[in-house]
Design an enzyme around this catalytic site. Structure first.
Site, PDB file in Angstrom:
ATOM      1  N   CYS A 107      43.659  43.698  41.013  1.00  0.00           N
ATOM      2  CA  CYS A 107      42.986  44.977  40.827  1.00  0.00           C
ATOM      3  C   CYS A 107      41.885  44.847  39.767  1.00  0.00           C
ATOM      4  O   CYS A 107      41.130  43.877  39.755  1.00  0.00           O
ATOM      5  CB  CYS A 107      44.046  46.029  40.488  1.00  0.00           C
ATOM      6  N   THR A 108      41.807  45.786  38.833  1.00  0.00           N
ATOM      7  CA  THR A 108      40.753  45.763  37.829  1.00  0.00           C
ATOM      8  C   THR A 108      41.007  44.727  36.735  1.00  0.00           C
ATOM      9  O   THR A 108      40.188  44.582  35.825  1.00  0.00           O
ATOM     10  CB  THR A 108      40.572  47.158  37.196  1.00  0.00           C
TER      11      THR A 108
END
Length: 197
Positions: A110-111
């Protein structure tokens, strides 16, 4: 034979599934015969980490020198929280860069890709992240591709949240073989996505 060591680094505001999904995959792989030891760690010693949905997690130690380092995401769009706070602080990106320089395979979920970008590990490489961070990742000169998992050898990235399961299963297959990863997929009743790279 020495176990392959995997560490999943936690921080306040981390997304629960980004971290716990790969942890469960790796633990199931060990039960299926992979020579793999996995720990949830923090940069500095702490009793508890409070994740993005308020789950409180007790880390198993501090960041060592793992063979595989998983960097989860969470909190990129909120000031002073999660990945945003970690990137602004700078210590974890520096620690990730040090582990990479020492030979660790580094992977983000993800981030978490923004932590790898801050560590200067993604410049000119194909990479992916959660849609909320795509423009920011492109600004770090990463070659952003729309894939669930991108394998660029010693640096891997996975898209949003559940893609961490695909990332971990791919790493299990890459390091320990398709039989082990297939057994884990079946055990978890999870149908894997495609890998780029």
């Amino acid at each position: 034979m020495t176990d392959t060591t995997a560490e999943i680094v936690l921080f306040d505001g981390v997304d629960e599934l980004d971290a716990i999904g790969p942890y469960e995959v790796f633990e199931n792989a060990a039960q299926a015969g992979a020579s793999l030891e996995t720990n949830l760690v923090t940069l500095e010693e702490t009793d508890l980490v409070t994740a993005s949905h308020d789950l409180r997690v007790e880390p198993q130690g501090t960041l060592g020198q793992p063979d595989i380092l998983i960097v989860p995401g969470g909190g990129w769009t909120t000031a002073n929280e999660g990945v945003r706070a970690v990137v602004e602080d700078g210590r974890l990106p520096d620690a990730v860069d040090e582990r990479y320089a020492d030979g660790a395979t580094v992977a983000s979920v993800c981030t978490g890709a923004m932590i790898l970008a801050e560590a200067d590990l993604l410049e000119g490489r194909p990479a992916t992240t959660h849609p909320v961070a795509v423009e920011d990742l492109e600004a770090h000169a990463a070659n952003v591709v729309d894939e669930r998992v991108v394998d660029d050898g010693d640096v891997l990235t996975a898209g949003g949240v559940t893609a961490g399961l695909d990332l971990a299963l791919w790493l299990v297959e890459r390091e320990f073989g398709e039989d082990v990863s297939s057994e884990v997929s079946e055990e978890m009743a999870y149908e894997r996505g495609e890998i780029f790279g």
